[in-house]
Design an enzyme around this catalytic site. Structure first.
Site, mmCIF file in Angstrom:
data_model
loop_
_atom_site.group_PDB
_atom_site.id
_atom_site.type_symbol
_atom_site.label_atom_id
_atom_site.label_comp_id
_atom_site.label_asym_id
_atom_site.label_seq_id
_atom_site.Cartn_x
_atom_site.Cartn_y
_atom_site.Cartn_z
ATOM 1 N N ARG A 84 -12.179 -45.674 -39.451
ATOM 2 C CA ARG A 84 -13.248 -45.808 -40.443
ATOM 3 C C ARG A 84 -12.640 -46.331 -41.741
ATOM 4 O O ARG A 84 -11.735 -45.692 -42.293
ATOM 5 C CB ARG A 84 -13.931 -44.455 -40.678
ATOM 6 N N HIS A 129 -18.456 -47.439 -50.430
ATOM 7 C CA HIS A 129 -17.735 -46.186 -50.666
ATOM 8 C C HIS A 129 -17.342 -46.154 -52.155
ATOM 9 O O HIS A 129 -16.167 -46.190 -52.502
ATOM 10 C CB HIS A 129 -16.529 -46.080 -49.746
ATOM 11 N N GLU A 174 -21.630 -40.644 -48.934
ATOM 12 C CA GLU A 174 -21.884 -39.496 -49.805
ATOM 13 C C GLU A 174 -22.787 -39.800 -50.996
ATOM 14 O O GLU A 174 -22.341 -39.816 -52.153
ATOM 15 C CB GLU A 174 -20.551 -38.915 -50.287
ATOM 16 N N ASN A 317 -20.027 -35.603 -43.716
ATOM 17 C CA ASN A 317 -18.712 -35.366 -44.312
ATOM 18 C C ASN A 317 -18.688 -33.910 -44.709
ATOM 19 O O ASN A 317 -19.615 -33.434 -45.381
ATOM 20 C CB ASN A 317 -18.506 -36.207 -45.572
ATOM 21 N N TYR A 319 -16.092 -30.531 -45.986
ATOM 22 C CA TYR A 319 -14.779 -29.999 -46.357
ATOM 23 C C TYR A 319 -14.805 -28.495 -46.607
ATOM 24 O O TYR A 319 -13.856 -27.799 -46.286
ATOM 25 C CB TYR A 319 -14.264 -30.693 -47.635
ATOM 26 N N GLU A 386 -16.150 -37.424 -42.015
ATOM 27 C CA GLU A 386 -14.982 -37.000 -42.804
ATOM 28 C C GLU A 386 -14.801 -35.499 -42.672
ATOM 29 O O GLU A 386 -15.772 -34.750 -42.653
ATOM 30 C CB GLU A 386 -15.133 -37.298 -44.310
HETATM 31 C C1 PNW Z 1 -14.820 -37.345 -50.159
HETATM 32 N N1 PNW Z 1 -16.834 -31.674 -52.164
HETATM 33 O O1 PNW Z 1 -15.270 -36.872 -51.379
HETATM 34 C C2 PNW Z 1 -14.747 -38.842 -50.272
HETATM 35 O O2 PNW Z 1 -15.598 -39.507 -49.377
HETATM 36 C C3 PNW Z 1 -13.361 -39.390 -50.174
HETATM 37 O O3 PNW Z 1 -13.308 -40.658 -50.752
HETATM 38 C C4 PNW Z 1 -12.391 -38.422 -50.798
HETATM 39 O O4 PNW Z 1 -11.110 -38.941 -50.923
HETATM 40 C C5 PNW Z 1 -12.395 -37.172 -49.945
HETATM 41 O O5 PNW Z 1 -13.696 -36.665 -49.777
HETATM 42 C C6 PNW Z 1 -11.502 -36.060 -50.456
HETATM 43 O O6 PNW Z 1 -11.955 -35.570 -51.696
HETATM 44 C C7 PNW Z 1 -15.630 -35.565 -51.540
HETATM 45 O O7 PNW Z 1 -16.848 -31.175 -53.305
HETATM 46 C C8 PNW Z 1 -15.844 -35.095 -52.814
HETATM 47 O O8 PNW Z 1 -17.161 -31.010 -51.182
HETATM 48 C C9 PNW Z 1 -16.257 -33.805 -53.036
HETATM 49 C C10 PNW Z 1 -16.432 -32.976 -51.960
HETATM 50 C C11 PNW Z 1 -16.204 -33.429 -50.690
HETATM 51 C C12 PNW Z 1 -15.804 -34.720 -50.476
#
Ligand code: PNW
Length: 480
Positions: A84, A129, A174, A317, A319, A386
């Site tokens: 990706r 992006h 996002e 995505n 996290y 992601e």
């Molecule tokens: C993503 N959160 O951003 C982006 O798509 C990427 O470009 C970035 O490098 C990656 O995650 C790591 O940060 C995020 O707060 C920003 O949950 C914030 C969050 C998650 C993903």
């Protein structure tokens, strides 16, 4: 077929695919080379370097514009099914508009696509992006309704130029981070900080732009190119701190509607449009604040129908999970603002920590998010676009290995126990790169990149070696 680790289930269904992700501005560098023009991140990092944790920028980054063949080598070592990556709008269309297509930009992406094809690595390509051409930002960027047309024009060029080689597209990465962080706050470029106003102008336009790009592909390109188009929505997943407490449960649901539902509800529900609770809360707050009209209004019927159903898969995505700690206005909330509109206070979940303050390890939250998506959005086919973990600068990245084991196990659980239709998984990220306002201080990569060395050497971390060993053992026949 492919083993992941010690867990209740250890094998993914036949046909499940694995990939890793990057984004143009985070890896390419060559910021003003071969016709590329300035984007909003170039502008922010050059004019306000103090806003970046280590004062760095994307001028060189991993220099993937020149070193893409090394990237492909790394991908081959990992044994991924797909890669990706994203296209740089201002590299392809230096004016931001489709009046001038930059031949060097087209050449670069064709060269990358050809190198991937040679290794049997499928491209999964994001159109946007976060690196909006500065020329469009000067006209208001995503707060300008004309950006809907400009994005469709840009999509048209990309589908036309690359559609024979790219069968899987992501329109926008996002939308929450774009609208809330970049227009409603200063967390991302252009750092407009139009809280409670610009963020909602952005969401109106961005959802329309996504839908127009989808319809364009559907009508003009899908008949001959036969690809798919989706959107990738980020979720911080919110959970009640006390699951027995009905008020907490309701607050968590509201928070999830405001975060994920803001962009998922208009596309993935039967009724379409923004979530009801958002429309209600924003109207209530707006009236109390003295506005003549709600700062966010429901789409009209035309746009509700036009936006609904415009994604072949739900791209997620994910996290981190946060806990709701109580009702009321968060003391850090500006007025007016999205955060104030939500009416709930959030806090970090306990769990293993990473180099990123916002990223705690809560794999059960991931499983709950996936079950919620199944029930809230008509059991959609899902791609995880992601998921990943930041380390503190080590090659012995045990934290990352643990994270992937636990999060992949959570996916297996929901696939087999709950029938959630997860079809593929993307890890963030191939190599340490320019992590936006965190600069190079929060590395997420399988490969370490030494940015102090002009050759930018890439070194596999332990996680990369483990993946490579397992993939080539368990999935023989993969490109090596
Ligand atoms: C993503 N959160 O951003 C982006 O798509 C990427 O470009 C970035 O490098 C990656 O995650 C790591 O940060 C995020 O707060 C920003 O949950 C914030 C969050 C998650 C993903």
């Amino acid at each position: 077929v492919c083993h992941t680790g010690l867990a209740a289930y250890t094998k993914f269904p036949e046909g499940f695919t694995f990939g890793v992700a990057t984004a143009s501005h985070q890896i390419e560098g060559a910021w003003n080379v071969s016709g590329k023009s300035e984007n909003v991140w170039d502008r922010l990092t050059h004019t306000r370097p103090e806003m970046i944790a280590d004062g760095t920028n994307g001028d060189v980054a991993c220099d993937s514009y020149h070193r893409y063949l090394e990237d492909v080598e790394e991908l081959t070592y990992l044994g991924v099914d797909f890669y990706r990556f994203s296209l740089s709008w201002s590299r392809i269309l230096p004016t931001g508009f489709s009046d001038h297509v930059n031949p060097d930009g087209i050449r670069y992406y064709n060269a990358l696509l050809d190198a991937l094809a040679e290794k049997n690595i499928e491209p999964l390509v994001t159109l946007f992006h976060w690196d909006l051409p500065q020329s469009l930002q000067d006209l208001g960027g995503w707060t300008n309704s004309k950006t809907v047309d400009y994005f469709r024009d840009y999509s048209d060029v990309c589908y036309r130029e690359f559609g024979d080689k790219i069968k899987s597209w992501i329109t926008i990465n996002e939308p929450y981070e774009v609208c809330e962080d970049a227009y409603g706050d200063i967390k991302k470029a252009p750092a407009l900080d139009s809280h409670g106003i610009g963020n909602y102008l952005c969401s109106d336009n961005l959802l329309k732009a996504h839908a127009e790009s989808y319809h364009l592909y559907n009508e003009k390109y899908r008949p001959t190119q036969n690809g798919t188009v989706m959107i990738s929505i980020n979720s911080i997943w919110y959970e009640p701190s006390d699951p027995e407490n009905a008020e907490q449960v309701a607050l968590a649901e509201t928070a999830n509607q405001f975060k994920f539902g803001w962009f998922a509800h208009p596309i993935f529900t039967n009724e379409g449009g923004y979530p009801e609770v958002m429309i209600e809360n924003v109207a209530k707050q707006s009236a109390a604040e003295g506005f003549s009209k709600p700062r966010l209004e429901q789409f009209d019927d035309y746009w509700i129908q036009r936006i609904k159903g415009t994604s072949d898969f739900l791209g997620i995505n994910h996290y981190a999970t946060h806990l709701i700690t109580g009702p009321g206005i968060d003391p850090i909330a500006k007025s007016p603002s999205w955060l104030k509109d939500t009416g709930s206070i959030t806090s970090l979940e306990v769990g293993g920590d990473s180099a990123s303050e916002w990223l705690r390890v809560v794999p059960t939250g991931f499983a709950n998010l996936l079950r919620w998506c199944k029930s809230s959005y008509n059991d959609p086919p899902i791609y995880i676009t992601e998921n990943g973990f930041s380390d503190r600068g080590t090659l012995q990245d045990y934290g990352r290995i643990q994270y992937y084991n636990d999060y992949l196990s959570a996916i297996l659980d929901v696939i087999y126990d709950d029938g959630v239709r997860v079809l593929g998984y993307t890890a963030w990220t191939l190599m340490d790169n320019f992590e936006w306002r965190a600069g190079f201080t929060e590395p997420f990569g399988f490969y370490h990149v030494d940015i102090t060395d002009p050759d930018l050497p890439r070194t596999p971390k332990l996680s990369a070696d483990i993946i490579a060993a397992r993939r080539h053992r368990d999935c023989p026949g993969r490109a090596v």
